[in-house]
Write an enzyme that holds these catalytic residues in place. Structure first.
Site, PDB file in Angstrom:
ATOM      1  N   ASN A  19       0.848  -1.144  -0.058  1.00 21.96           N
ATOM      2  CA  ASN A  19      -0.013   0.105   0.024  1.00 21.96           C
ATOM      3  C   ASN A  19       0.879   1.264   0.188  1.00 21.96           C
ATOM      4  O   ASN A  19       2.053   1.219   0.159  1.00 21.96           O
ATOM      5  CB  ASN A  19      -0.899   0.177   1.232  1.00 21.96           C
ATOM      6  CG  ASN A  19      -0.123   0.091   2.399  1.00 21.96           C
ATOM      7  OD1 ASN A  19       0.853  -0.211   2.652  1.00 21.96           O
ATOM      8  ND2 ASN A  19      -1.000   1.044   3.570  1.00 21.96           N
ATOM      9  N   GLU A  52       3.177  -0.299   4.729  1.00 24.67           N
ATOM     10  CA  GLU A  52       2.983  -1.227   6.110  1.00 24.67           C
ATOM     11  C   GLU A  52       2.063  -2.362   5.559  1.00 24.67           C
ATOM     12  O   GLU A  52       2.221  -3.466   6.496  1.00 24.67           O
ATOM     13  CB  GLU A  52       2.328  -0.412   7.047  1.00 24.67           C
ATOM     14  CG  GLU A  52       0.707  -0.179   7.065  1.00 24.67           C
ATOM     15  CD  GLU A  52       0.618   0.945   6.373  1.00 24.67           C
ATOM     16  OE1 GLU A  52      -0.698   1.497   6.537  1.00 24.67           O
ATOM     17  OE2 GLU A  52       1.365   1.460   5.676  1.00 24.67           O
ATOM     18  N   CYS A  77       2.043   3.499   1.899  1.00 23.54           N
ATOM     19  CA  CYS A  77       3.008   4.007   3.024  1.00 23.54           C
ATOM     20  C   CYS A  77       3.937   2.575   3.442  1.00 23.54           C
ATOM     21  O   CYS A  77       4.659   2.754   4.405  1.00 23.54           O
ATOM     22  CB  CYS A  77       2.501   4.338   4.213  1.00 23.54           C
ATOM     23  SG  CYS A  77       1.660   6.011   4.239  1.00 23.54           S
TER      24      CYS A  77
END
Length: 463
Positions: free
Chosen positions: A281, A285, A283
């Site tokens: 995704n 994570e 960011c």
């Protein structure tokens, strides 16, 4: 316990002025004249009731009301909040509740622009997207169908960036993307430097897909081979240390590119027989398969403190209770979600990935009088996250007994043990906006100053 199906609003902790400003700007529902038509209390009630509807699949009205009350309680008390699309869209006609998506990009225009269309739909509904562009042939390579040459992956990343610029996520926030290029792609040098001017690709986080083979080559000061993905042939070789230095210099200069250790991610892929994981995704994570989405939620650790015999200490019982409720909430979100594409619905329901994380870590440490940069903080952080992981696993196993394992469980790495309801259970999200609503520090980040002012978050208004 009420039996009417109506959820009773509990006493809500006072929201900060910053939280109210964020809620009014992005989250509270508006009528056709753009007038706000709900309060923060009503927002939490809307979300709790919409998500609790999933309980009707396995229980009666009493069960629905019970869990609706419990969901409302932990949100109203700012002990747990789900990702922004859930807060924005639950209980509305839009109903798209996921924050994280990964989409495929194959080496043809149809695939590229189909994915661009799908990206636009996801951003419009409130989600963010991740892609791996490594399948695209390099700049200058032959295009036999047109007797021309390829413009390369970076040119298409720019097209995605421009499209994102024109579409706000859900009409309320700008879109976000993750763009990944593997370290053996012939265009890797240009990719490393494509944000060097500080202006380009503002809607993308960029990461290099690093393999174990590259790290071994780097360690041995070897020559690294770049390979054309269209032909599988080596285009040229260069020093691994040369590439590594360029990555480090650009990361220091601009913050990009980051690093995605793809071999390590796939070593922990819960469903390796379904497909390899190629991207994450926006960011980073949540590593996801192509066409998967994920729902995130975070526990507010600053509200997980009790007074012990020797002073403030973590409230382990409250953490456990909030984890179990949060896992159930996120699994219910998978059930009631309105997915933007049928393929996304199919993949997401097959693996039921969720990501429960934390926010307010720095504020918890302040309350416990533990310095952030201390061995004691590191030790406590390990204890808390191990506890959150264990409780999340227990909760997902309990849901599997109640509701059944995720459909791909028999094809997963867990198929020799006790079934899980969810292929993944935890993830540490940035919580940039929901931490403001919760009135706490973001994610596991430190406080960067005892006094600070946020700028350019909401139409250049300061917070």
């Amino acid at each position: 316990m009420p039996r009417t199906g109506r959820i009773t609003i509990r006493t809500m902790n006072a929201l900060s002025p910053n939280a109210l400003q964020i809620l009014k700007s992005r989250y509270l529902l508006r009528d056709t004249g753009h007038k706000i038509i709900e309060s923060p209390d009503q927002l939490f009630e809307r979300v709790a009731k919409a998500v609790a509807k999933a309980e009707s699949k396995w229980g009666d009205l009493k069960t629905v009301v019970h869990w609706g009350e419990r969901f409302l309680e932990i949100m109203s008390n700012l002990e747990f909040l789900p990702n922004s699309p859930t807060l924005m869209n639950a209980g509305t006609t839009k109903g798209q509740l996921s924050a994280c998506f990964v989409l495929p990009i194959d080496d043809n225009l149809f695939s590229i622009f189909t994915t661009l269309r799908d990206t636009a739909l996801i951003h419009q509904s409130g989600g963010g997207t991740g892609f791996n562009f490594s399948n695209l042939r390099p700049h200058g390579d032959i295009v036999s169908s047109s007797s021309g040459v390829s413009s390369g992956p970076i040119s298409f990343i720019r097209i995605f960036d421009v499209a994102t610029e024109e579409i706000k996520q859900g009409g309320k926030r700008r879109g976000a993307n993750m763009g990944i290029l593997d370290i053996n792609h012939p265009d890797i040098e240009d990719f490393i430097q494509c944000k060097s001017d500080g202006k380009s690709l503002r809607n993308f986080n960029l990461s290099i897909g690093l393999s174990d083979a590259f790290m071994h080559c780097l360690k041995n000061n070897g020559q690294w081979q770049l390979i054309n993905p269209r032909t599988g042939k080596i285009t040229r070789s260069l020093k691994a240390k040369f590439l590594w230095r360029k990555i480090a210099e650009e990361a220091w200069k601009t913050g990009d590119p980051g690093l995605i250790f793809t071999d390590n991610i796939n070593a922990h892929n819960p469903t390796p027989t379904i497909a390899d994981i190629e991207a994450t995704n926006p960011c980073g994570e949540m590593p996801l398969l192509n066409y998967e989405s994920c729902n995130l939620g975070s526990i507010n650790l600053s509200r997980m403190i009790t007074n012990g015999a020797s002073g403030p200490e973590p409230d382990w019982d409250k953490i456990a209770s909030t984890v179990h409720t949060g896992i159930r909430f996120l699994d219910d979100v998978v059930e009631v979600n309105h997915y933007p594409l049928e393929m996304i619905a199919k993949m997401t329901r097959a693996n039921r990935k969720i990501g429960l994380g934390v926010m307010g870590w720095a504020e918890m440490l302040i309350a416990l009088e533990i310095p952030y940069a201390s061995d004691e903080a590191v030790q406590l952080g390990g204890q808390i996250m191990q506890f959150v992981q264990e409780q999340s696993n227990q909760s997902s196993k309990a849901l599997a007994k109640e509701r059944g394992a995720f459909p791909n469980w028999e094809k997963s790495i867990y198929n020799k043990g006790e079934p899980y309801r969810n292929a993944t259970r935890t993830a540490i999200a940035p919580t940039g906006t929901i931490s403001i609503i919760a009135g706490t520090s973001s994610s596991i980040e430190p406080l960067y100053g005892l006094y600070h002012r946020r700028r350019k978050i909401l139409s250049n208004k300061s917070l």
